[in-house]
Design an enzyme around this catalytic site. Structure first.
Site, PDB file in Angstrom:
ATOM      1  N   SER A 107      13.817  25.570  26.977  1.00  0.00           N
ATOM      2  CA  SER A 107      14.971  26.389  26.588  1.00  0.00           C
ATOM      3  C   SER A 107      14.587  27.858  26.520  1.00  0.00           C
ATOM      4  CB  SER A 107      15.534  25.886  25.249  1.00  0.00           C
ATOM      5  OG  SER A 107      16.738  26.551  24.928  1.00  0.00           O
ATOM      6  N   HIS A 161      17.961  24.977  29.336  1.00  0.00           N
ATOM      7  CA  HIS A 161      19.206  25.443  28.727  1.00  0.00           C
ATOM      8  C   HIS A 161      19.560  26.797  29.326  1.00  0.00           C
ATOM      9  CE1 HIS A 161      17.961  22.946  24.942  1.00  0.00           C
ATOM     10  NE2 HIS A 161      18.437  22.181  25.911  1.00  0.00           N
ATOM     11  N   ASP A 208      15.870  19.679  20.772  1.00  0.00           N
ATOM     12  CA  ASP A 208      16.237  18.905  21.948  1.00  0.00           C
ATOM     13  C   ASP A 208      14.987  18.448  22.689  1.00  0.00           C
ATOM     14  OD1 ASP A 208      17.868  17.741  23.908  1.00  0.00           O
ATOM     15  OD2 ASP A 208      17.880  19.564  25.130  1.00  0.00           O
TER      16      ASP A 208
END
Length: 366
Positions: free
Chosen positions: A177, A203, A299
Protein backbone atom coordinates in the site's frame (compact mmCIF):
# COMPACT_ATOMS: atom_id res chain seq x y z
CA UNK A 1 0.23 12.62 28.04
CA UNK A 2 -1.84 14.07 25.19
CA UNK A 3 -0.67 13.24 21.67
CA UNK A 4 -0.05 16.27 19.50
CA UNK A 5 -2.15 16.38 16.32
CA UNK A 6 -0.52 15.88 12.94
CA UNK A 7 0.16 19.30 11.44
CA UNK A 8 -0.91 19.46 7.78
CA UNK A 9 -0.36 22.03 5.03
CA UNK A 10 -2.69 22.02 2.01
CA UNK A 11 -1.29 23.11 -1.39
CA UNK A 12 -3.79 23.30 -4.26
CA UNK A 13 -4.72 25.95 -6.82
CA UNK A 14 -8.45 25.15 -6.57
CA UNK A 15 -10.40 27.08 -3.92
CA UNK A 16 -13.01 24.31 -3.84
CA UNK A 17 -10.38 21.61 -3.32
CA UNK A 18 -8.53 23.57 -0.64
CA UNK A 19 -11.77 24.02 1.28
CA UNK A 20 -12.69 20.34 0.77
CA UNK A 21 -9.34 19.15 2.08
CA UNK A 22 -9.35 21.52 5.04
CA UNK A 23 -12.89 20.42 5.90
CA UNK A 24 -12.02 16.70 5.72
CA UNK A 25 -8.93 17.06 7.88
CA UNK A 26 -10.46 19.59 10.23
CA UNK A 27 -13.16 17.13 11.30
CA UNK A 28 -10.55 14.75 12.68
CA UNK A 29 -9.05 15.76 16.07
CA UNK A 30 -5.87 13.97 15.05
CA UNK A 31 -5.08 16.67 12.50
CA UNK A 32 -4.34 20.38 12.65
CA UNK A 33 -4.50 22.27 9.35
CA UNK A 34 -1.75 24.88 9.53
CA UNK A 35 -2.84 26.72 6.42
CA UNK A 36 -3.02 26.47 2.65
CA UNK A 37 -1.33 27.77 -0.48
CA UNK A 38 -2.65 28.24 -4.02
CA UNK A 39 0.57 27.53 -5.94
CA UNK A 40 3.79 25.62 -5.54
CA UNK A 41 6.06 28.59 -4.85
CA UNK A 42 3.82 29.93 -2.10
CA UNK A 43 3.54 26.38 -0.79
CA UNK A 44 7.30 25.99 -0.49
CA UNK A 45 7.56 29.27 1.40
CA UNK A 46 4.94 28.07 3.90
CA UNK A 47 6.60 24.66 4.21
CA UNK A 48 9.93 26.21 5.20
CA UNK A 49 8.23 28.64 7.58
CA UNK A 50 5.69 26.31 9.23
CA UNK A 51 7.50 22.94 9.00
CA UNK A 52 4.34 20.79 8.69
CA UNK A 53 4.29 17.09 9.52
CA UNK A 54 2.45 16.19 6.28
CA UNK A 55 1.68 18.03 3.05
CA UNK A 56 -1.20 17.47 0.62
CA UNK A 57 0.03 18.48 -2.82
CA UNK A 58 -1.69 19.22 -6.10
CA UNK A 59 0.39 18.58 -9.23
CA UNK A 60 -0.85 21.01 -11.86
CA UNK A 61 -0.36 24.50 -10.39
CA UNK A 62 0.89 27.91 -11.55
CA UNK A 63 4.41 29.28 -10.87
CA UNK A 64 5.75 25.94 -9.61
CA UNK A 65 4.04 22.60 -10.16
CA UNK A 66 3.90 19.70 -7.72
CA UNK A 67 6.87 17.88 -9.21
CA UNK A 68 8.94 21.04 -8.80
CA UNK A 69 7.84 21.32 -5.19
CA UNK A 70 8.84 17.70 -4.56
CA UNK A 71 12.25 18.14 -6.13
CA UNK A 72 13.13 21.07 -3.89
CA UNK A 73 11.39 19.75 -0.78
CA UNK A 74 12.95 16.28 -0.78
CA UNK A 75 16.42 17.70 -1.34
CA UNK A 76 16.23 20.31 1.41
CA UNK A 77 13.58 19.28 3.95
CA UNK A 78 12.18 15.74 3.36
CA UNK A 79 8.54 15.73 4.48
CA UNK A 80 5.74 13.16 3.93
CA UNK A 81 3.61 14.17 0.95
CA UNK A 82 0.18 12.98 -0.20
CA UNK A 83 -0.50 13.80 -3.86
CA UNK A 84 -4.07 14.87 -4.66
CA UNK A 85 -4.43 14.65 -8.43
CA UNK A 86 -6.97 14.76 -11.23
CA UNK A 87 -8.36 11.41 -12.37
CA UNK A 88 -7.10 11.68 -15.94
CA UNK A 89 -4.40 9.92 -17.93
CA UNK A 90 -2.12 12.93 -17.52
CA UNK A 91 -2.99 13.17 -13.83
CA UNK A 92 -2.19 9.49 -13.33
CA UNK A 93 1.17 9.77 -15.08
CA UNK A 94 2.27 12.84 -13.13
CA UNK A 95 1.05 11.35 -9.85
CA UNK A 96 3.08 8.21 -10.47
CA UNK A 97 6.10 10.34 -11.25
CA UNK A 98 5.53 12.15 -7.94
CA UNK A 99 5.35 8.80 -6.12
CA UNK A 100 8.58 7.68 -7.74
CA UNK A 101 10.19 10.92 -6.54
CA UNK A 102 9.30 10.53 -2.89
CA UNK A 103 5.56 11.13 -2.30
CA UNK A 104 3.95 8.59 0.06
CA UNK A 105 0.50 8.12 -1.49
CA UNK A 106 -1.89 9.54 -4.06
CA UNK A 107 -5.61 10.27 -3.90
CA UNK A 108 -7.70 10.98 -6.99
CA UNK A 109 -9.82 14.12 -6.97
CA UNK A 110 -13.56 13.39 -7.25
CA UNK A 111 -14.94 13.61 -10.78
CA UNK A 112 -18.49 14.33 -9.63
CA UNK A 113 -19.36 16.74 -6.83
CA UNK A 114 -21.98 14.46 -5.27
CA UNK A 115 -22.41 13.84 -1.56
CA UNK A 116 -21.39 10.16 -1.52
CA UNK A 117 -18.49 10.76 -3.89
CA UNK A 118 -17.16 13.67 -1.85
CA UNK A 119 -17.55 11.73 1.39
CA UNK A 120 -15.57 8.78 -0.04
CA UNK A 121 -12.87 11.19 -1.22
CA UNK A 122 -12.60 12.79 2.22
CA UNK A 123 -12.28 9.35 3.83
CA UNK A 124 -9.48 8.43 1.42
CA UNK A 125 -7.66 11.69 2.13
CA UNK A 126 -7.81 11.15 5.88
CA UNK A 127 -6.46 7.60 5.51
CA UNK A 128 -3.66 8.72 3.19
CA UNK A 129 -2.60 11.58 5.46
CA UNK A 130 -2.64 9.27 8.46
CA UNK A 131 -0.41 6.82 6.56
CA UNK A 132 1.95 9.64 5.58
CA UNK A 133 2.16 10.77 9.20
CA UNK A 134 3.19 7.25 10.20
CA UNK A 135 5.88 7.00 7.52
CA UNK A 136 9.55 6.31 8.15
CA UNK A 137 11.17 9.68 7.49
CA UNK A 138 14.57 8.07 7.09
CA UNK A 139 13.22 6.52 3.88
CA UNK A 140 12.15 9.88 2.45
CA UNK A 141 14.48 11.37 -0.12
CA UNK A 142 14.65 12.84 -3.59
CA UNK A 143 14.33 9.99 -6.10
CA UNK A 144 15.10 11.25 -9.59
CA UNK A 145 13.72 9.40 -12.57
CA UNK A 146 15.76 6.38 -13.73
CA UNK A 147 18.90 7.18 -15.69
CA UNK A 148 18.39 6.86 -19.43
CA UNK A 149 20.81 5.71 -22.07
CA UNK A 150 21.64 7.68 -25.20
CA UNK A 151 18.94 5.71 -27.00
CA UNK A 152 16.39 6.82 -24.43
CA UNK A 153 15.90 3.46 -22.70
CA UNK A 154 15.69 3.45 -18.92
CA UNK A 155 18.57 1.61 -17.25
CA UNK A 156 17.54 -1.62 -15.52
CA UNK A 157 19.06 -2.86 -12.26
CA UNK A 158 20.94 -6.12 -12.44
CA UNK A 159 18.61 -9.08 -11.97
CA UNK A 160 19.26 -11.62 -9.24
CA UNK A 161 20.84 -14.94 -10.13
CA UNK A 162 18.49 -17.91 -10.00
CA UNK A 163 20.50 -21.09 -9.56
CA UNK A 164 18.57 -24.17 -10.58
CA UNK A 165 15.07 -24.48 -11.93
CA UNK A 166 12.20 -22.92 -9.98
CA UNK A 167 8.84 -24.71 -9.83
CA UNK A 168 6.90 -23.94 -13.02
CA UNK A 169 3.60 -23.85 -11.16
CA UNK A 170 4.71 -21.49 -8.35
CA UNK A 171 3.19 -18.04 -7.88
CA UNK A 172 4.41 -14.95 -5.99
CA UNK A 173 1.62 -12.82 -4.46
CA UNK A 174 2.39 -9.36 -3.05
CA UNK A 175 0.17 -7.11 -0.93
CA UNK A 176 1.36 -3.50 -0.61
CA UNK A 177 0.00 0.00 0.00
CA UNK A 178 1.43 3.40 1.03
CA UNK A 179 5.00 3.73 -0.18
CA UNK A 180 4.38 0.86 -2.58
CA UNK A 181 4.97 2.37 -6.02
CA UNK A 182 8.50 3.54 -5.25
CA UNK A 183 9.26 0.34 -3.32
CA UNK A 184 8.05 -1.89 -6.16
CA UNK A 185 10.00 0.13 -8.72
CA UNK A 186 13.07 -0.54 -6.59
CA UNK A 187 12.42 -4.26 -6.14
CA UNK A 188 10.63 -5.68 -9.19
CA UNK A 189 13.42 -4.95 -11.72
CA UNK A 190 15.58 -7.40 -9.80
CA UNK A 191 13.41 -10.33 -10.90
CA UNK A 192 14.81 -12.03 -14.04
CA UNK A 193 12.81 -12.35 -17.24
CA UNK A 194 12.22 -16.06 -16.66
CA UNK A 195 10.50 -16.19 -13.28
CA UNK A 196 7.23 -17.45 -11.76
CA UNK A 197 4.22 -15.15 -12.19
CA UNK A 198 3.94 -12.23 -9.79
CA UNK A 199 0.47 -10.95 -8.82
CA UNK A 200 0.21 -7.69 -6.90
CA UNK A 201 -2.50 -5.91 -4.98
CA UNK A 202 -1.34 -2.31 -4.62
CA UNK A 203 -3.79 0.10 -3.00
CA UNK A 204 -4.13 2.73 -5.71
CA UNK A 205 -6.99 4.80 -7.18
CA UNK A 206 -8.99 3.47 -10.10
CA UNK A 207 -7.46 4.67 -13.34
CA UNK A 208 -3.91 4.80 -12.01
CA UNK A 209 -2.95 1.11 -12.06
CA UNK A 210 -2.76 0.75 -15.86
CA UNK A 211 -0.35 3.68 -15.99
CA UNK A 212 1.62 2.15 -13.10
CA UNK A 213 1.99 -1.14 -14.99
CA UNK A 214 3.18 0.76 -18.08
CA UNK A 215 5.86 2.51 -16.02
CA UNK A 216 7.02 -0.81 -14.56
CA UNK A 217 7.53 -2.10 -18.10
CA UNK A 218 10.24 0.54 -18.57
CA UNK A 219 12.49 -0.93 -15.88
CA UNK A 220 11.40 -4.56 -15.30
CA UNK A 221 12.79 -7.65 -17.01
CA UNK A 222 9.40 -9.32 -16.66
CA UNK A 223 6.41 -7.99 -18.59
CA UNK A 224 3.83 -6.06 -16.56
CA UNK A 225 0.18 -5.20 -17.11
CA UNK A 226 -3.00 -4.28 -15.30
CA UNK A 227 -4.88 -7.53 -14.74
CA UNK A 228 -7.96 -8.09 -16.91
CA UNK A 229 -10.82 -10.56 -16.57
CA UNK A 230 -9.78 -13.99 -17.83
CA UNK A 231 -6.04 -13.29 -18.03
CA UNK A 232 -3.94 -16.43 -17.78
CA UNK A 233 -1.47 -16.25 -14.89
CA UNK A 234 1.80 -17.17 -16.58
CA UNK A 235 5.50 -17.08 -15.87
CA UNK A 236 7.49 -14.00 -16.78
CA UNK A 237 4.55 -11.68 -16.15
CA UNK A 238 3.55 -9.23 -13.41
CA UNK A 239 -0.19 -8.63 -12.99
CA UNK A 240 -1.41 -5.56 -11.07
CA UNK A 241 -4.89 -5.49 -9.48
CA UNK A 242 -7.01 -2.78 -11.15
CA UNK A 243 -7.96 0.11 -8.88
CA UNK A 244 -11.34 -0.49 -7.20
CA UNK A 245 -11.48 -4.21 -8.13
CA UNK A 246 -10.40 -7.26 -6.14
CA UNK A 247 -7.87 -9.50 -7.90
CA UNK A 248 -8.99 -13.11 -7.41
CA UNK A 249 -8.55 -16.31 -9.40
CA UNK A 250 -10.28 -19.35 -10.85
CA UNK A 251 -8.93 -22.59 -12.26
CA UNK A 252 -6.45 -25.10 -10.94
CA UNK A 253 -2.77 -25.26 -10.02
CA UNK A 254 -0.66 -24.18 -12.97
CA UNK A 255 -3.73 -23.03 -14.88
CA UNK A 256 -4.98 -19.98 -13.00
CA UNK A 257 -7.04 -17.25 -14.61
CA UNK A 258 -7.92 -13.80 -13.31
CA UNK A 259 -11.38 -13.16 -11.91
CA UNK A 260 -12.04 -9.53 -11.01
CA UNK A 261 -14.63 -8.59 -8.40
CA UNK A 262 -16.44 -5.38 -7.51
CA UNK A 263 -17.56 -6.85 -4.21
CA UNK A 264 -17.53 -5.11 -0.86
CA UNK A 265 -14.27 -3.77 0.53
CA UNK A 266 -12.20 -6.33 2.43
CA UNK A 267 -10.09 -5.16 5.37
CA UNK A 268 -11.09 -1.64 4.38
CA UNK A 269 -9.89 -1.81 0.78
CA UNK A 270 -10.84 -2.68 -2.77
CA UNK A 271 -8.60 -4.07 -4.16
CA UNK A 272 -7.61 -5.99 -1.05
CA UNK A 273 -4.56 -8.13 -0.41
CA UNK A 274 -6.67 -10.32 1.88
CA UNK A 275 -9.14 -10.97 -0.96
CA UNK A 276 -6.27 -11.98 -3.26
CA UNK A 277 -4.59 -14.18 -0.64
CA UNK A 278 -7.88 -15.85 0.31
CA UNK A 279 -8.55 -16.71 -3.32
CA UNK A 280 -5.15 -18.37 -3.67
CA UNK A 281 -5.61 -20.17 -0.35
CA UNK A 282 -8.67 -21.88 -1.79
CA UNK A 283 -6.93 -23.02 -4.97
CA UNK A 284 -3.17 -23.62 -4.66
CA UNK A 285 -1.77 -22.50 -1.29
CA UNK A 286 1.26 -24.82 -1.36
CA UNK A 287 2.40 -23.21 -4.61
CA UNK A 288 2.36 -19.64 -3.21
CA UNK A 289 4.96 -17.34 -1.73
CA UNK A 290 2.92 -14.53 -0.10
CA UNK A 291 4.66 -11.22 0.59
CA UNK A 292 3.33 -8.28 2.63
CA UNK A 293 5.15 -5.00 2.19
CA UNK A 294 4.98 -1.32 3.15
CA UNK A 295 1.55 0.12 3.87
CA UNK A 296 -0.83 1.49 6.48
CA UNK A 297 -3.34 -0.75 8.25
CA UNK A 298 -3.63 -4.52 8.42
CA UNK A 299 -4.74 -5.65 4.97
CA UNK A 300 -3.00 -8.89 4.03
CA UNK A 301 -2.37 -10.17 7.55
CA UNK A 302 -5.42 -12.44 7.82
CA UNK A 303 -5.04 -13.75 4.28
CA UNK A 304 -1.35 -14.45 4.81
CA UNK A 305 -2.20 -16.41 7.95
CA UNK A 306 -4.75 -18.53 6.08
CA UNK A 307 -2.26 -19.16 3.29
CA UNK A 308 0.46 -20.18 5.75
CA UNK A 309 -1.87 -22.55 7.57
CA UNK A 310 -2.70 -24.14 4.21
CA UNK A 311 0.97 -24.65 3.31
CA UNK A 312 2.17 -21.44 1.67
CA UNK A 313 5.49 -19.73 2.29
CA UNK A 314 5.37 -16.21 3.65
CA UNK A 315 7.52 -13.08 3.78
CA UNK A 316 7.11 -9.65 5.40
CA UNK A 317 9.16 -6.50 4.83
CA UNK A 318 11.05 -5.30 7.89
CA UNK A 319 10.46 -2.06 9.79
CA UNK A 320 13.74 -0.44 8.78
CA UNK A 321 13.09 -0.51 5.03
CA UNK A 322 9.29 -0.07 5.10
CA UNK A 323 8.17 3.44 4.26
CA UNK A 324 5.07 2.73 6.36
CA UNK A 325 5.40 -0.19 8.78
CA UNK A 326 1.74 -1.02 9.22
CA UNK A 327 0.73 -3.91 6.97
CA UNK A 328 3.97 -5.87 7.37
CA UNK A 329 3.87 -5.35 11.14
CA UNK A 330 0.32 -6.74 11.29
CA UNK A 331 1.42 -9.71 9.18
CA UNK A 332 4.44 -10.37 11.41
CA UNK A 333 2.25 -10.26 14.51
CA UNK A 334 0.21 -13.22 13.23
CA UNK A 335 3.23 -15.43 13.92
CA UNK A 336 2.83 -16.90 10.43
CA UNK A 337 5.70 -15.19 8.62
CA UNK A 338 8.62 -17.38 7.52
CA UNK A 339 11.02 -14.54 6.80
CA UNK A 340 11.14 -10.87 7.88
CA UNK A 341 13.70 -9.12 5.69
CA UNK A 342 14.60 -5.77 4.14
CA UNK A 343 13.36 -4.83 0.69
CA UNK A 344 16.79 -5.51 -0.83
CA UNK A 345 16.65 -9.10 0.46
CA UNK A 346 13.10 -9.95 -0.63
CA UNK A 347 13.90 -11.18 -4.18
CA UNK A 348 16.58 -13.61 -2.98
CA UNK A 349 14.36 -14.70 -0.09
CA UNK A 350 11.54 -15.53 -2.51
CA UNK A 351 13.92 -17.63 -4.59
CA UNK A 352 15.20 -19.38 -1.45
CA UNK A 353 11.69 -20.30 -0.34
CA UNK A 354 10.69 -21.43 -3.82
CA UNK A 355 13.72 -23.70 -3.91
CA UNK A 356 12.81 -25.67 -0.77
CA UNK A 357 11.42 -29.00 -2.04
CA UNK A 358 9.07 -29.80 0.82
CA UNK A 359 7.66 -26.24 0.92
CA UNK A 360 7.44 -26.35 4.69
CA UNK A 361 10.20 -23.94 5.84
CA UNK A 362 10.72 -23.50 9.56
CA UNK A 363 9.67 -20.12 10.92
CA UNK A 364 12.64 -17.83 11.38
CA UNK A 365 13.67 -14.20 11.43
CA UNK A 366 16.82 -12.65 10.14
Amino acid sequence: MAISPTRVLVIDDSVFMRNMLKSALGKDPGFEVLGSANDGQAGLEQIYALKPDVITLDIEMPRLDGLGVLEQLMRKQPTPVVVVSTKTQKGAQTSLEALSRGAIACVAKPVLQKGATLEAFQTEVVHAVRAAAASNRRRLSWRPAGAASAAGAVARPKAINVLGRLPSDAIVAIGISAGGPQTLREMLPRFPKIFPPVVITQHMPNGFTAAFAERLMQTCNMSAKEAAEGDLVRGGQILIAPGDQHLTFTGTTGNLRVKLSNGAKVSGFRPSADAMFDSLAGICPQKVVAVVMTGMGFDGAAGLKRLKQAGARTVAQDAETSIVYGMPKAAAETGCVDRIVGVDQIPETIVELLSIPDRTPALSRR
